[in-house]
Design an enzyme around this catalytic site. Structure first.
Site, PDB file in Angstrom:
ATOM      1  CG  HIS A   1      52.785  88.997  -0.405  1.00 16.37           C
ATOM      2  ND1 HIS A   1      51.681  88.782  -1.188  1.00 16.37           N
ATOM      3  CD2 HIS A   1      53.836  88.468  -1.086  1.00 16.37           C
ATOM      4  CE1 HIS A   1      52.047  88.155  -2.300  1.00 16.37           C
ATOM      5  NE2 HIS A   1      53.352  87.948  -2.260  1.00 16.37           N
ATOM      6  CD  GLU A   2      57.522  89.020  -0.217  1.00 14.91           C
ATOM      7  OE1 GLU A   2      57.956  87.853  -0.364  1.00 14.91           O
ATOM      8  OE2 GLU A   2      57.017  89.675  -1.154  1.00 14.91           O
TER       9      GLU A   2
ATOM     10  CG  HIS B   1      56.244  84.037  -0.648  1.00 18.77           C
ATOM     11  ND1 HIS B   1      55.742  83.150  -1.577  1.00 18.77           N
ATOM     12  CD2 HIS B   1      55.946  85.284  -1.110  1.00 18.77           C
ATOM     13  CE1 HIS B   1      55.165  83.832  -2.564  1.00 18.77           C
ATOM     14  NE2 HIS B   1      55.272  85.126  -2.295  1.00 18.77           N
TER      15      HIS B   1
ATOM     16  CD  GLU C   1      52.348  85.488  -5.123  1.00 18.70           C
ATOM     17  OE1 GLU C   1      52.099  86.677  -4.856  1.00 18.70           O
ATOM     18  OE2 GLU C   1      53.496  85.009  -5.035  1.00 18.70           O
TER      19      GLU C   1
END
Length: 202
Positions: free
Chosen positions: A93-94, A97, A123
């Site tokens: 997930h990170e 980003h 997101e």
């Protein structure tokens, strides 16, 4: 209007899933050494395209990503020595980003466009890598052999479909960042409604 329509369909769907025999996700709940988890997660996101020459991965209590410039993007994750998903999906997930930040054109540095189009766009990139890629059968076809090398005792005889079903198990939980792809949306809706009620004095 968006959340009302989403809730109208998702709540009955989650209830219907909960009434069926549950997926066995015990393969994810075993002893997984943190050092090996970290090495596996780094290998995964580097193959995604996260550039460790311009970024890093560190530990934290709650995962986040931050950027001090195109050449200094930092992502964080947390580890549970008995649950594979927390660090692996948090790192994926990170990294979404982080790759979004690393992908900003050098000509945009110093302008408002260097911070990303919006929080929603940011997101969308993180959840793309976490869910559309990381929870896909193709991902596990590619990376299960690597996971077997890292954790032969835990996953040496595990089949792709077993892991694929386990990482896609739908199960309500209290922690948003550890929730599945379906119930995650309800965490957002609930928080939105609670914040509105708070602001309106309800």
């Amino acid at each position: 209007r968006i959340f009302g329509e989403l809730r109208r369909h998702q709540v009955p769907l989650i209830r219907e899933i909960a009434s069926r025999p549950q997926v066995d996700d015990s393969v994810l709940h075993q002893p997984f050494g943190e050092g090996k988890q970290e090495a596996f997660g780094k290998m995964v996101v580097e193959r995604f395209g996260y550039d460790f020459n311009r970024g890093r991965l560190d530990r934290t209590v709650h995962p986040f990503a931050t950027s001090f410039g195109l050449g200094d993007v930092r992502i964080t994750t947390r580890y549970d020595p008995k649950f594979l998903n927390m660090a692996l999906f948090g790192t994926m997930h990170e990294s979404g980003h982080g790759m979004y930040e690393q992908g900003i054109g050098p000509g945009l540095v110093g302008t408002p466009l260097a911070r990303g189009a919006s929080g929603g766009m940011h997101e969308s990139q993180s959840r793309l890598w976490e869910n559309l890629v990381g929870r896909s059968r193709r991902f596990w076809q590619a990376f299960l052999p690597e996971l077997r090398k890292a954790f032969p005792e835990q996953t040496g005889s595990v089949e792709v479909d077993t892991v694929f079903k386990a990482v896609n198990k739908v199960h309500p939980s209290l922690i948003r960042v550890e929730s599945d792809e379906l119930t995650y949306n309800l965490h957002i809706i609930l928080r939105f409604e609670l914040e509105n009620d708070f602001l309106e004095g309800r």
